[in-house]
Enzyme design. Structure first.
Site, PDB file in Angstrom:
ATOM      1  N   ASP A 108       0.820  -1.208   0.000  1.00 45.30           N
ATOM      2  CA  ASP A 108       0.000   0.000   0.000  1.00 45.30           C
ATOM      3  C   ASP A 108       0.855   1.259   0.000  1.00 45.30           C
ATOM      4  OD1 ASP A 108      -2.568   1.548   0.640  1.00 45.30           O
ATOM      5  OD2 ASP A 108      -1.314   2.047   2.370  1.00 45.30           O
ATOM      6  N   TYR A 166       3.225   9.987   0.481  1.00 43.45           N
ATOM      7  CA  TYR A 166       4.155   9.390   1.432  1.00 43.45           C
ATOM      8  C   TYR A 166       5.588   9.804   1.124  1.00 43.45           C
ATOM      9  CZ  TYR A 166       0.418   6.286   3.139  1.00 43.45           C
ATOM     10  OH  TYR A 166      -0.736   5.779   3.687  1.00 43.45           O
ATOM     11  N   ARG A 172      -8.733  10.892   1.224  1.00 42.05           N
ATOM     12  CA  ARG A 172      -9.537  11.553   2.267  1.00 42.05           C
ATOM     13  C   ARG A 172     -10.742  12.204   1.615  1.00 42.05           C
ATOM     14  NH1 ARG A 172      -8.760  11.069   7.950  1.00 42.05           N
ATOM     15  NH2 ARG A 172      -6.584  10.516   8.292  1.00 42.05           N
ATOM     16  N   SER A 229     -10.636   5.592   1.097  1.00 40.43           N
ATOM     17  CA  SER A 229      -9.978   5.570   2.400  1.00 40.43           C
ATOM     18  C   SER A 229     -10.646   6.626   3.275  1.00 40.43           C
ATOM     19  CB  SER A 229      -8.480   5.868   2.241  1.00 40.43           C
ATOM     20  OG  SER A 229      -7.805   5.776   3.474  1.00 40.43           O
ATOM     21  N   ASN A 230     -10.894   6.263   4.523  1.00 39.46           N
ATOM     22  CA  ASN A 230     -11.458   7.195   5.502  1.00 39.46           C
ATOM     23  C   ASN A 230     -12.857   7.698   5.133  1.00 39.46           C
ATOM     24  OD1 ASN A 230      -8.942   7.331   7.180  1.00 39.46           O
ATOM     25  ND2 ASN A 230      -8.125   8.190   5.282  1.00 39.46           N
ATOM     26  N   LEU A 288      -1.358  -1.235  14.586  1.00 42.37           N
ATOM     27  CA  LEU A 288      -0.499  -1.539  15.745  1.00 42.37           C
ATOM     28  C   LEU A 288      -0.573  -0.444  16.803  1.00 42.37           C
ATOM     29  CD1 LEU A 288       2.625  -3.084  13.954  1.00 42.37           C
ATOM     30  CD2 LEU A 288       0.744  -4.265  15.091  1.00 42.37           C
ATOM     31  N   GLY A 323       2.597  -0.969   9.203  1.00 41.17           N
ATOM     32  CA  GLY A 323       3.293   0.232   8.756  1.00 41.17           C
ATOM     33  C   GLY A 323       4.712   0.367   9.244  1.00 41.17           C
ATOM     34  N   ARG A 330      10.381  -6.285  13.050  1.00 41.52           N
ATOM     35  CA  ARG A 330       9.008  -6.139  13.524  1.00 41.52           C
ATOM     36  C   ARG A 330       8.006  -6.658  12.500  1.00 41.52           C
ATOM     37  NH1 ARG A 330      10.119  -0.217  15.552  1.00 41.52           N
ATOM     38  NH2 ARG A 330      11.011  -0.624  17.600  1.00 41.52           N
TER      39      ARG A 330
END
Length: 320
Positions: free
Chosen positions: A57, A62, A134, A163-164, A236, A284, A290
């Site tokens: 994604d 970004y 958005r 999204s959102n 997370l 993310g 992780r």
């Protein structure tokens, strides 16, 4: 590359976890991609592939485009990577500049120009999924539909999602589309519980103490009824449960992790995966270690009792 239709029927079965690429590309200064950026991205991408992730994604904002640019460099150096993954990106957020304030933009011109930029940075000719990032207060569904139709006809985009957005916004946009929206990416986590509270506090005095839940009314139900794949950003919870001593909920997360011989992060993801809406958690983290530790989430099946213990402890208030 495209999915067999209907995409939303298969998306979660193909990849229960999504890797969110916002951490790739170094800082947010818009400078050139460095070898350090590339090495970091390569380690993260390989870690995600190792735990079975196949959907990656992005968003055009970004790292101010650097996340896509560094990913594109990976694909250029290893062309075989593209066949191992689906690529998703988002557009619609415009940062403030000398002439304008920060704003959202679902105009056809901006959507189409954004997709051209995404494809150029990623070094590809076809994007599997485009998400509208958005909600734009000036959105005109017919204009969005025309833009998507042109992008689809040109082979630039396979499927459209959002999204959102809440249920009413999805329903309104869908009225103009010939194809179903395939995904909605929302902030969902053990620390962001409005999406659950919307149902559990309905017709109860607790609703007054949880005003944020009202905006979620019908969103999960709409997604399940219409096959919209829910994706959870912030899954997370920004590390809020990393230390057992941080809160009572963190203590419970770690206790359940010990029971299942896994990590706290895997439990947080498993909690989302356990919901019948078929939520896809988005990982993310930029740390390869992780990322790999999250792989256990798909092998854990929380009991109803464990799921509710996590939920009720995290909300800090007994259910009605």
């Amino acid at each position: 590359m495209s999915f067999p239709l209907p995409l939303q029927t298969h998306l979660r079965d193909v990849t229960p976890l999504v890797y969110g690429c916002m951490a790739l590309g170094g800082d947010w200064n818009g400078g050139p991609v460095t070898e350090t950026d590339i090495a970091h991205a390569h380690a993260a991408v390989e870690a995600a592939l190792d735990i079975g992730v196949t959907l990656f994604d992005h968003a055009d904002i970004y790292r101010r485009g650097k996340a896509e640019a560094v990913f594109g460099e990976l694909l250029k150096r290893d062309p075989g990577l593209r066949a191992r993954m689906r690529l998703q990106s988002k557009c619609g957020i415009r940062f403030a500049d000398d002439a304008n304030v920060g704003r959202f933009d679902f105009s056809a011109d901006h959507i189409e120009r954004s997709v051209d930029g995404i494809l150029q940075r990623l070094g590809i000719t076809h994007l599997d999924i485009l998400l509208l990032h958005r909600p734009d207060a000036l959105m005109e569904p017919a204009e969005v539909a025309r833009a998507f139709g042109r992008l689809k006809a040109a082979g630039k985009v396979g499927h459209l999602g959002v999204s959102n957005m809440h249920a009413a916004q999805m329903r309104w946009l869908q009225t103009a589309l010939d194809e179903p929206l395939v995904a909605n990416q929302l902030e969902l986590s053990l620390a962001k519980l409005d999406f659950i509270d919307a149902g559990t506090t309905f017709n109860d005095p607790q609703a007054a103490t949880r005003p944020g839940a009202a905006a979620w009314a019908g969103t999960l139900e709409y997604a399940q009824q219409h096959g919209v794949q829910l994706q959870a950003w912030g899954s997370l919870a920004q590390g809020r449960f990393n230390e057992p001593a941080a809160s009572g909920a963190a203590k419970v997360v770690h206790e359940i992790a010990e029971t299942h011989r896994t990590t706290a992060n895997a439990v947080l993801l498993a909690w989302l995966l356990r919901h019948p809406a078929g939520i896809q958690p988005v990982i993310g983290s930029g740390s390869a270690e992780r990322i790999r530790a999250c792989g256990d989430a798909t092998r854990i099946q929380l009991s109803r009792e464990e799921w509710y213990r996590l939920y009720v402890t995290a909300r800090g208030q007994a259910l009605p």
